[in-house]
Design a protein around this motif. Structure first.
Motif, PDB file in Angstrom:
ATOM      1  N   ARG A 300      -5.294 -52.727   7.960  1.00 57.21           N
ATOM      2  CA  ARG A 300      -4.058 -52.383   8.655  1.00 57.21           C
ATOM      3  C   ARG A 300      -3.624 -50.975   8.240  1.00 57.21           C
ATOM      4  NH1 ARG A 300      -0.633 -56.007  10.823  1.00 57.21           N
ATOM      5  NH2 ARG A 300      -1.492 -57.668   9.514  1.00 57.21           N
ATOM      6  N   VAL A 301      -3.518 -50.079   9.219  1.00 56.45           N
ATOM      7  CA  VAL A 301      -3.167 -48.685   8.955  1.00 56.45           C
ATOM      8  C   VAL A 301      -1.918 -48.329   9.755  1.00 56.45           C
ATOM      9  CG1 VAL A 301      -3.940 -46.284   9.111  1.00 56.45           C
ATOM     10  CG2 VAL A 301      -5.594 -48.078   8.579  1.00 56.45           C
ATOM     11  N   PRO A 302      -0.910 -47.727   9.127  1.00 60.31           N
ATOM     12  CA  PRO A 302       0.288 -47.304   9.877  1.00 60.31           C
ATOM     13  C   PRO A 302      -0.071 -46.315  10.973  1.00 60.31           C
ATOM     14  CG  PRO A 302       0.699 -47.246   7.505  1.00 60.31           C
ATOM     15  CD  PRO A 302      -0.769 -47.495   7.679  1.00 60.31           C
ATOM     16  N   ALA A 303       0.599 -46.417  12.116  1.00 57.17           N
ATOM     17  CA  ALA A 303       0.280 -45.570  13.266  1.00 57.17           C
ATOM     18  C   ALA A 303       0.499 -44.099  12.958  1.00 57.17           C
ATOM     19  CB  ALA A 303       1.137 -45.990  14.468  1.00 57.17           C
ATOM     20  N   GLU A 304       1.510 -43.778  12.124  1.00 54.54           N
ATOM     21  CA  GLU A 304       1.762 -42.367  11.845  1.00 54.54           C
ATOM     22  C   GLU A 304       0.607 -41.720  11.089  1.00 54.54           C
ATOM     23  OE1 GLU A 304       4.243 -44.932   8.968  1.00 54.54           O
ATOM     24  OE2 GLU A 304       3.835 -44.826  11.115  1.00 54.54           O
ATOM     25  N   ARG A 305      -0.145 -42.507  10.327  1.00 55.96           N
ATOM     26  CA  ARG A 305      -1.305 -41.946   9.641  1.00 55.96           C
ATOM     27  C   ARG A 305      -2.408 -41.580  10.641  1.00 55.96           C
ATOM     28  NH1 ARG A 305      -2.097 -45.506   4.069  1.00 55.96           N
ATOM     29  NH2 ARG A 305       0.025 -45.208   3.272  1.00 55.96           N
ATOM     30  N   LEU A 306      -2.565 -42.391  11.675  1.00 55.26           N
ATOM     31  CA  LEU A 306      -3.526 -42.053  12.723  1.00 55.26           C
ATOM     32  C   LEU A 306      -3.106 -40.780  13.446  1.00 55.26           C
ATOM     33  CD1 LEU A 306      -4.454 -45.468  14.404  1.00 55.26           C
ATOM     34  CD2 LEU A 306      -5.865 -44.072  12.906  1.00 55.26           C
ATOM     35  N   ASP A 307      -1.809 -40.647  13.704  1.00 55.49           N
ATOM     36  CA  ASP A 307      -1.321 -39.438  14.372  1.00 55.49           C
ATOM     37  C   ASP A 307      -1.577 -38.207  13.509  1.00 55.49           C
ATOM     38  OD1 ASP A 307      -0.443 -40.982  16.471  1.00 55.49           O
ATOM     39  OD2 ASP A 307       1.594 -41.176  15.698  1.00 55.49           O
ATOM     40  N   GLU A 308      -1.340 -38.339  12.207  1.00 58.65           N
ATOM     41  CA  GLU A 308      -1.578 -37.215  11.301  1.00 58.65           C
ATOM     42  C   GLU A 308      -3.062 -36.857  11.258  1.00 58.65           C
ATOM     43  OE1 GLU A 308      -0.826 -35.995   6.585  1.00 58.65           O
ATOM     44  OE2 GLU A 308      -0.049 -37.883   7.392  1.00 58.65           O
ATOM     45  N   LEU A 309      -3.913 -37.878  11.218  1.00 61.47           N
ATOM     46  CA  LEU A 309      -5.350 -37.633  11.216  1.00 61.47           C
ATOM     47  C   LEU A 309      -5.788 -36.968  12.518  1.00 61.47           C
ATOM     48  CD1 LEU A 309      -8.077 -37.935   9.833  1.00 61.47           C
ATOM     49  CD2 LEU A 309      -8.237 -40.262  10.762  1.00 61.47           C
ATOM     50  N   MET A 310      -5.173 -37.388  13.637  1.00 55.89           N
ATOM     51  CA  MET A 310      -5.499 -36.780  14.923  1.00 55.89           C
ATOM     52  C   MET A 310      -5.145 -35.299  14.935  1.00 55.89           C
ATOM     53  SD  MET A 310      -6.784 -37.718  17.894  1.00 55.89           S
ATOM     54  CE  MET A 310      -7.737 -36.226  17.922  1.00 55.89           C
ATOM     55  N   ASP A 311      -4.005 -34.952  14.332  1.00 52.91           N
ATOM     56  CA  ASP A 311      -3.614 -33.543  14.245  1.00 52.91           C
ATOM     57  C   ASP A 311      -4.635 -32.742  13.440  1.00 52.91           C
ATOM     58  OD1 ASP A 311      -1.350 -34.054  15.718  1.00 52.91           O
ATOM     59  OD2 ASP A 311      -0.047 -34.314  13.967  1.00 52.91           O
ATOM     60  N   ARG A 312      -5.120 -33.322  12.340  1.00 53.28           N
ATOM     61  CA  ARG A 312      -6.107 -32.624  11.511  1.00 53.28           C
ATOM     62  C   ARG A 312      -7.423 -32.435  12.273  1.00 53.28           C
ATOM     63  NH1 ARG A 312      -2.009 -32.051   9.620  1.00 53.28           N
ATOM     64  NH2 ARG A 312      -1.256 -32.434   7.497  1.00 53.28           N
ATOM     65  N   VAL A 313      -7.827 -33.446  13.016  1.00 52.03           N
ATOM     66  CA  VAL A 313      -9.057 -33.322  13.813  1.00 52.03           C
ATOM     67  C   VAL A 313      -8.881 -32.243  14.873  1.00 52.03           C
ATOM     68  CG1 VAL A 313     -10.574 -34.525  15.436  1.00 52.03           C
ATOM     69  CG2 VAL A 313      -9.796 -35.692  13.379  1.00 52.03           C
ATOM     70  N   GLY A 314      -7.699 -32.178  15.473  1.00 49.86           N
ATOM     71  CA  GLY A 314      -7.435 -31.139  16.458  1.00 49.86           C
ATOM     72  C   GLY A 314      -7.550 -29.742  15.868  1.00 49.86           C
ATOM     73  N   GLU A 315      -6.999 -29.557  14.663  1.00 48.68           N
ATOM     74  CA  GLU A 315      -7.107 -28.254  14.007  1.00 48.68           C
ATOM     75  C   GLU A 315      -8.567 -27.939  13.663  1.00 48.68           C
ATOM     76  OE1 GLU A 315      -4.656 -26.140  13.721  1.00 48.68           O
ATOM     77  OE2 GLU A 315      -3.305 -27.578  14.681  1.00 48.68           O
ATOM     78  N   LEU A 316      -9.323 -28.974  13.279  1.00 50.61           N
ATOM     79  CA  LEU A 316     -10.736 -28.774  12.979  1.00 50.61           C
ATOM     80  C   LEU A 316     -11.503 -28.334  14.225  1.00 50.61           C
ATOM     81  CD1 LEU A 316     -13.160 -29.015  11.050  1.00 50.61           C
ATOM     82  CD2 LEU A 316     -13.310 -31.435  11.668  1.00 50.61           C
ATOM     83  N   VAL A 317     -11.178 -28.924  15.362  1.00 49.44           N
ATOM     84  CA  VAL A 317     -11.852 -28.557  16.614  1.00 49.44           C
ATOM     85  C   VAL A 317     -11.569 -27.094  16.966  1.00 49.44           C
ATOM     86  CG1 VAL A 317     -11.857 -28.967  19.106  1.00 49.44           C
ATOM     87  CG2 VAL A 317     -11.958 -30.900  17.530  1.00 49.44           C
ATOM     88  N   ILE A 318     -10.321 -26.664  16.760  1.00 47.95           N
ATOM     89  CA  ILE A 318      -9.981 -25.268  17.040  1.00 47.95           C
ATOM     90  C   ILE A 318     -10.751 -24.333  16.106  1.00 47.95           C
ATOM     91  CG2 ILE A 318      -8.115 -23.573  16.982  1.00 47.95           C
ATOM     92  CD1 ILE A 318      -6.210 -25.813  17.866  1.00 47.95           C
ATOM     93  N   ALA A 319     -10.818 -24.699  14.802  1.00 52.02           N
ATOM     94  CA  ALA A 319     -11.558 -23.874  13.839  1.00 52.02           C
ATOM     95  C   ALA A 319     -13.041 -23.842  14.180  1.00 52.02           C
ATOM     96  CB  ALA A 319     -11.343 -24.421  12.427  1.00 52.02           C
ATOM     97  N   GLN A 320     -13.579 -24.980  14.620  1.00 51.61           N
ATOM     98  CA  GLN A 320     -14.993 -25.030  15.005  1.00 51.61           C
ATOM     99  C   GLN A 320     -15.256 -24.142  16.222  1.00 51.61           C
ATOM    100  OE1 GLN A 320     -15.985 -27.187  18.008  1.00 51.61           O
ATOM    101  NE2 GLN A 320     -17.846 -25.945  17.876  1.00 51.61           N
ATOM    102  N   SER A 321     -14.308 -24.093  17.155  1.00 52.64           N
ATOM    103  CA  SER A 321     -14.452 -23.230  18.326  1.00 52.64           C
ATOM    104  C   SER A 321     -14.492 -21.764  17.903  1.00 52.64           C
ATOM    105  CB  SER A 321     -13.295 -23.477  19.297  1.00 52.64           C
ATOM    106  OG  SER A 321     -13.378 -22.614  20.407  1.00 52.64           O
ATOM    107  N   ARG A 322     -13.672 -21.412  16.922  1.00 55.74           N
ATOM    108  CA  ARG A 322     -13.679 -20.049  16.401  1.00 55.74           C
ATOM    109  C   ARG A 322     -15.021 -19.723  15.742  1.00 55.74           C
ATOM    110  NH1 ARG A 322     -12.580 -14.817  16.566  1.00 55.74           N
ATOM    111  NH2 ARG A 322     -11.976 -13.902  14.580  1.00 55.74           N
ATOM    112  N   LEU A 323     -15.540 -20.682  14.962  1.00 56.76           N
ATOM    113  CA  LEU A 323     -16.827 -20.476  14.301  1.00 56.76           C
ATOM    114  C   LEU A 323     -17.944 -20.304  15.328  1.00 56.76           C
ATOM    115  CD1 LEU A 323     -18.599 -20.409  11.758  1.00 56.76           C
ATOM    116  CD2 LEU A 323     -18.676 -22.916  11.851  1.00 56.76           C
TER     117      LEU A 323
END
Length: 685
Positions: A300-323
């Protein structure tokens, strides 16, 4: 490291328990003689009562006890299940939710009124006046059961050392055993360690209980039903009560494991003082193992933790696009190799993250069973709810935001759409009206439809109301789709009078605003006398999508890849020939296209080799003329500012690898614009 609040955990589990009880009650409405459903509801109420008492929710436990008692009487055949009983317990369930969420609040006389309704439903002698006792009253005080033979049992049990830290109170179990009958309790303290080694939060005491009761073995099992998997329990029926009472606690140096109970029978040389009974029947052992395996597989994982993880993945995708952009401009083979590997891994991480956020629409549809049940009783209509495509998965944020709009649409279908039973029979229909909730995936969208087989939308009344409200001019020509869309205007309602269900003209306006905020669209189809269907077309996700990056003039834009059908080349000669009639022949069919360069007023000359990107929503298609197709792009969706809320052409924005911003095209709006252009050209031609 943070620790979970036991009370918060209880509230979460109580909400799930109440949902299961509600589902059982609604199923029972259609199958009043189904004993399995009665047992399931009883077990749910019993679990809620017991766990509530353990966590200190005494008012909840006391109130739930009355509902449990009512279903216990049904289970034993003393009272027949009825629709009145189901309605009474459903109403009581709402009060239980309030007692879970606000245990210390003043709930007034609500409990007494609900218990009086419950008493009237079962027709027994349950004391509704005892609505708020401090402790759970014994069942014997509220039952008029005939005298039964008393059985004696010896119960020995121990709980895990961490049970109290997890919120399990052994005193609550002992209180429930005392409620079953005459009880003698002995505590075994031999396992308590020395003071220096003692951990205050750990439990080292086991208990030996002698119980004399009219209840059968199942009542004892019910006491331990929600801690059975983790504890050690032995239950033995006593033949000689006096001999059993004299048996010392020291006979058992350690708690007897459940699985070994049957092997603990006395030898043939010993006087038969007890007759062993398995603590857990053999048929229960496999389900217990399965439940333990499932518990280990799910977290059982709180929904806000999933949202936070989603934000981090989004930032990673942007950084990967730059790379990737840096690697493409470099001649370093090693850098390009690493860039491709990170692109692959980030793509897999993104896909995994998206799966974690997806939930089936069944979690949304299940809420409407109760709503339809209550509205049927309120309106006097006979209503059947049908759900289809419940396994279709949507982003959890979409599910959360669609709950209220669907409530308005379902209430509107029942109040405005469905006729009364007498009117339906008079028009040759069945007495029961049907409301169908369905979901299906179409490309990058999910289409959720609310359909009824009622009277349909009265177009004359809609037009008259719109003209009287000043929404349109008298006699103004409108297409059928435009006329039906008027029902979503603020304050619009064709109801003759304001009722609890409708008439104020705010519900459908809320639906439109919410769907538009989700970058979705609404379609309406209505046939007089046959019913109406409202379809919501919503994006599958609001976080990260695969996009097609294109250039129009000097600007770059993203088209959702799920909406792209194919790409074609449009030469300068063909572009000039199609001026005035923007159609392209595609496999013997004409597809309208929009010149984004003209739409966005770039002021630039077209490229020599323009491209046409054919996009679709459902069965509608339109082509978008762009100057260049750059390639696919993992798009992290960023919402538009409030200043751009009225710009319907774009649904959001994303950050590219070089730090610049690309706007995301709203496919639904562009397809609608293309189809409108086609209709105007056909009328002119």
């Amino acid at each position: 490291m943070s620790t979970l609040d036991p009370v918060a955990v209880f509230r979460t589990e109580a909400a799930e328990c109440l949902e299961a009880i509600e589902a059982g009650l609604l199923d029972l409405t259609h199958q009043l003689d189904n004993k399995d459903l009665v047992d399931a509801v009883f077990r749910g109420l019993h679990t809620l009562k017991g766990s509530g008492a353990m966590f200190g929710f005494e008012a909840l436990a006391a109130f739930t006890h009355h509902c449990e008692t009512a279903f216990d009487r049904v289970r034993k055949g003393e009272v027949a299940a009825s629709s009145e009983l189901v309605a009474a317990v459903l109403a009581a369930q709402d009060h239980m939710r309030a007692l879970v969420d606000q245990p210390d609040a003043d709930h007034g006389d609500t409990g007494n009124k609900l218990l009086a309704q419950l008493q009237a439903a079962v027709g027994g002698k349950q004391a509704a006046a005892a609505a708020a006792p401090a402790a759970v009253p014994p069942p014997a005080a509220v039952r008029d059961a005939p005298a039964k033979k008393k059985n004696s049992w010896r119960i020995r049990f121990s709980l895990p050392a961490n049970s109290m830290a997890n919120g399990t109170n052994p005193l609550g179990l002992l209180d429930e055993l005392r409620d079953l009958g005459e009880c003698s309790v002995r505590a075994n303290t031999s396992a308590i360690p020395a003071l220096d080694d003692l951990v205050p939060t750990e439990l080292h005491i086991s208990w030996d209980v002698t119980l004399t009761s009219e209840q059968d073995r199942s009542a004892i099992d019910d006491v331990f039903i929600f801690v059975l998997d983790d504890m050690e329990l032995s239950v033995e029926e006593i033949n000689d009560t006096a001999a059993a009472t004299a048996a010392p606690v020291e006979e058992r140096a350690a708690p007897v494991p459940v699985a070994a109970t049957s092997a603990a029978a006395p030898s043939s040389t010993t006087a038969p003082e007890f007759r062993p009974v398995e603590a857990v029947p053999a048929k229960r052992e496999a389900p217990a193992a399965v439940s333990q395996a499932k518990a280990a597989e799910n977290v059982r994982v709180p929904a806000e933790r999933l949202d936070e993880l989603m934000d981090r993945v989004g930032e990673l995708v942007i950084a990967q696009s730059r790379l990737s952009q840096l690697a493409s401009a470099s001649t370093d083979i090693a850098l390009r190799s690493v860039s491709e590997e990170i692109e692959r891994l980030s793509g897999e991480l993104r896909d995994t993250m998206m799966v974690l956020r997806m939930v089936p629409v069944a979690t949304l549809f299940s809420r409407f069973r109760r709503l339809v049940h209550d509205l049927a009783r309120e309106t006097g209509k006979v209503i059947e709810l049908v759900t289809e495509g419940e396994s279709t998965e949507v982003d959890k944020t979409v599910i959360e935001r669609l709950a209220d709009p669907l409530v308005h649409l379902v209430r509107n279908s029942i109040d405005h759409g469905l006729e009364t039973p007498a009117d339906r029979l008079a028009s040759g229909k069945t007495e029961a009206g049907t409301v169908t909730l369905s979901a299906r995936q179409a490309g990058g969208e999910v289409i959720i439809s609310i359909k009824d087989d009622g009277r349909g939308i009265n177009r004359e009344r809609v037009r008259a109301k719109a003209e009287s409200s000043g929404l349109i001019q008298p006699g103004q020509p409108l297409s059928d789709s435009e006329l039906l869309q008027l029902i979503f205007a603020p304050g619009f309602s064709t109801a003759a009078a304001i009722t609890n269900l409708s008439g104020r003209g705010v519900g459908m306006d809320v639906v439109k605003k919410t769907v538009e905020a989700l970058r979705g669209a609404i379609d309406i189809v209505s046939m007089p006398g046959q019913g109406s269907e409202v379809s919501l077309r919503i994006p599958l996700t609001l976080a990260i999508i695969d996009g097609l990056l294109v250039r129009v003039g000097s600007g770059r834009y993203v088209i959702p890849l799920s909406a792209v059908e194919e790409c074609l080349e449009l030469s300068l000669e063909e572009d000039l020939r199609s001026r005035g009639r923007s159609f392209i022949s595609l496999r013997d069919s004409l597809v309208p296209f929009l010149r984004l360069r003209d739409l966005f007023r770039t002021g630039t000359k077209p490229d020599v080799h323009q491209k046409v990107v054919v996009i679709s929503t459902g069965t509608e298609r339109v082509g978008l003329v762009v100057d260049q197709i750059i390639g696919d792009h993992q798009t992290v969706i960023k919402s538009m500012s409030k200043l751009h809320n009225n710009v319907a052409t774009f649904s959001g924005a994303t950050i590219l690898g070089d730090g610049s911003v690309a706007l995301i095209l709203d496919v639904g709006h562009l397809v609608a614009a293309g189809q409108q252009q086609e209709a105007q050209l056909r009328v002119a031609g």
